[in-house]
Design a protein around this motif. Structure first.
Motif, PDB file in Angstrom:
ATOM      1  N   ALA A 107       9.890  19.042 -27.587  1.00  6.75           N
ATOM      2  CA  ALA A 107       8.849  20.062 -27.457  1.00  6.75           C
ATOM      3  C   ALA A 107       8.031  20.126 -28.732  1.00  6.75           C
ATOM      4  O   ALA A 107       8.541  19.851 -29.822  1.00  6.75           O
ATOM      5  N   ALA A 112       2.372  22.007 -23.026  1.00  8.54           N
ATOM      6  CA  ALA A 112       2.941  21.684 -21.730  1.00  8.54           C
ATOM      7  C   ALA A 112       1.940  20.805 -20.996  1.00  8.54           C
ATOM      8  O   ALA A 112       0.809  21.205 -20.772  1.00  8.54           O
ATOM      9  N   PRO A 121       7.054  20.010 -22.262  1.00 14.06           N
ATOM     10  CA  PRO A 121       8.295  19.627 -22.924  1.00 14.06           C
ATOM     11  C   PRO A 121       8.950  18.460 -22.181  1.00 14.06           C
ATOM     12  O   PRO A 121       8.557  18.146 -21.055  1.00 14.06           O
ATOM     13  N   GLN A 126      16.309  20.292 -19.815  1.00 12.52           N
ATOM     14  CA  GLN A 126      17.094  21.396 -19.281  1.00 12.52           C
ATOM     15  C   GLN A 126      18.324  20.931 -18.494  1.00 12.52           C
ATOM     16  O   GLN A 126      19.203  21.738 -18.185  1.00 12.52           O
ATOM     17  N   LEU A 132      20.973  20.016 -24.980  1.00  9.97           N
ATOM     18  CA  LEU A 132      21.063  21.473 -25.077  1.00  9.97           C
ATOM     19  C   LEU A 132      22.098  21.954 -26.084  1.00  9.97           C
ATOM     20  O   LEU A 132      21.839  22.927 -26.801  1.00  9.97           O
ATOM     21  N   TRP A 142      14.713  29.497 -28.720  1.00 13.01           N
ATOM     22  CA  TRP A 142      13.516  28.772 -28.298  1.00 13.01           C
ATOM     23  C   TRP A 142      13.364  28.910 -26.794  1.00 13.01           C
ATOM     24  O   TRP A 142      14.324  28.815 -26.035  1.00 13.01           O
ATOM     25  N   ARG A 143      12.140  29.145 -26.362  1.00 10.27           N
ATOM     26  CA  ARG A 143      11.861  29.379 -24.948  1.00 10.27           C
ATOM     27  C   ARG A 143      11.088  28.191 -24.377  1.00 10.27           C
ATOM     28  O   ARG A 143      10.049  27.801 -24.906  1.00 10.27           O
ATOM     29  N   HIS A 144      11.611  27.631 -23.296  1.00 12.05           N
ATOM     30  CA  HIS A 144      10.979  26.512 -22.603  1.00 12.05           C
ATOM     31  C   HIS A 144       9.621  26.964 -22.079  1.00 12.05           C
ATOM     32  O   HIS A 144       9.543  27.949 -21.329  1.00 12.05           O
ATOM     33  N   ARG A 146       7.539  25.924 -19.847  1.00 18.07           N
ATOM     34  CA  ARG A 146       7.299  25.901 -18.397  1.00 18.07           C
ATOM     35  C   ARG A 146       8.273  26.809 -17.639  1.00 18.07           C
ATOM     36  O   ARG A 146       7.881  27.474 -16.690  1.00 18.07           O
ATOM     37  N   THR A 150      15.316  30.621 -22.387  1.00 15.74           N
ATOM     38  CA  THR A 150      15.771  30.208 -23.709  1.00 15.74           C
ATOM     39  C   THR A 150      16.772  29.057 -23.575  1.00 15.74           C
ATOM     40  O   THR A 150      17.302  28.799 -22.482  1.00 15.74           O
ATOM     41  N   VAL A 151      17.065  28.403 -24.701  1.00 16.43           N
ATOM     42  CA  VAL A 151      18.079  27.351 -24.710  1.00 16.43           C
ATOM     43  C   VAL A 151      19.421  27.928 -24.267  1.00 16.43           C
ATOM     44  O   VAL A 151      20.154  27.302 -23.495  1.00 16.43           O
ATOM     45  N   LEU A 154      19.389  28.112 -20.565  1.00 18.18           N
ATOM     46  CA  LEU A 154      19.501  26.772 -19.982  1.00 18.18           C
ATOM     47  C   LEU A 154      20.923  26.245 -20.081  1.00 18.18           C
ATOM     48  O   LEU A 154      21.414  25.589 -19.150  1.00 18.18           O
TER      49      LEU A 154
END
Length: 174
Positions: A107, A112, A121, A126, A132, A142-144, A146, A150-151, A154
């Motif tokens: 990322a 995106a 990303p 995910q 991960l 950290w926030r994805h 799309r 958060t990790v 995920l």
């Protein structure tokens, strides 16, 4: 304080190069990142995982890094990472094949979309324990961009059957 977007990459290896393998090879890759002007802001520990998808390949050694990429575009970072892979004997012969070194952009900030050969990303981050678990060490919040998760979220949703074992830290981590 830098205003560059938070940039995360995954490092992986399951083949030796010039007599160096595993954690030691990843440590050399981190040194190569620094030499290329891609100073790690943070490094995860080193994790040992089975090949994904499952195969008869040797185990992988994986880690994640947050890099200071300044004003690099995704394409510029991709080119720099590919050059480092080549220096480490990387040959792209088959998808998901064994490799001396794999450096993937996970990322870059909230980017995106598709940027030439790069999708951000990373489209499968995910679904991968080998990404991960180390990413959670350096950026659990950290926030994805799309998925909006958060990790840590995920990780809780990770499909089963992907064992990962933390084997240690990089010596001289930032």
């Amino acid at each position: 304080m830098s205003h560059a977007p938070r940039t995360f990459i995954a490092l992986g290896s399951n083949l030796p190069y010039r007599g160096v393998a595993g954690a030691a090879l990843l440590a050399q890759a981190v040194a190569a990142l620094k030499q290329a002007g891609l100073a790690p802001r943070a490094l995860s520990g080193i994790w040992e995982t089975a090949a994904q998808p499952p195969s008869d390949q040797p185990a992988y050694f994986n880690a994640c890094a947050e890099l200071d990429c300044g004003t690099d575009t995704p394409q510029q970072l991709y080119a720099a990472l590919r050059a480092i892979e080549v220096r480490f004997g990387r040959e792209r012969r088959e998808r998901w094949g064994a490799r001396t070194l794999d450096l993937d952009i996970l990322a870059m900030g909230a980017e995106a979309g598709t940027f030439d050969e790069i999708t951000l990303p990373h489209p499968r981050l995910q679904d991968r324990a080998f990404v991960l678990f180390p990413l959670a060490e350096i950026a659990p919040e950290w926030r994805h961009p799309r998925l909006g998760k958060t990790v840590a979220d995920l990780l809780r949703e990770l499909p089963p059957g992907q064992p990962a074992v933390r084997i240690g830290a990089f010596s001289g981590s930032p």
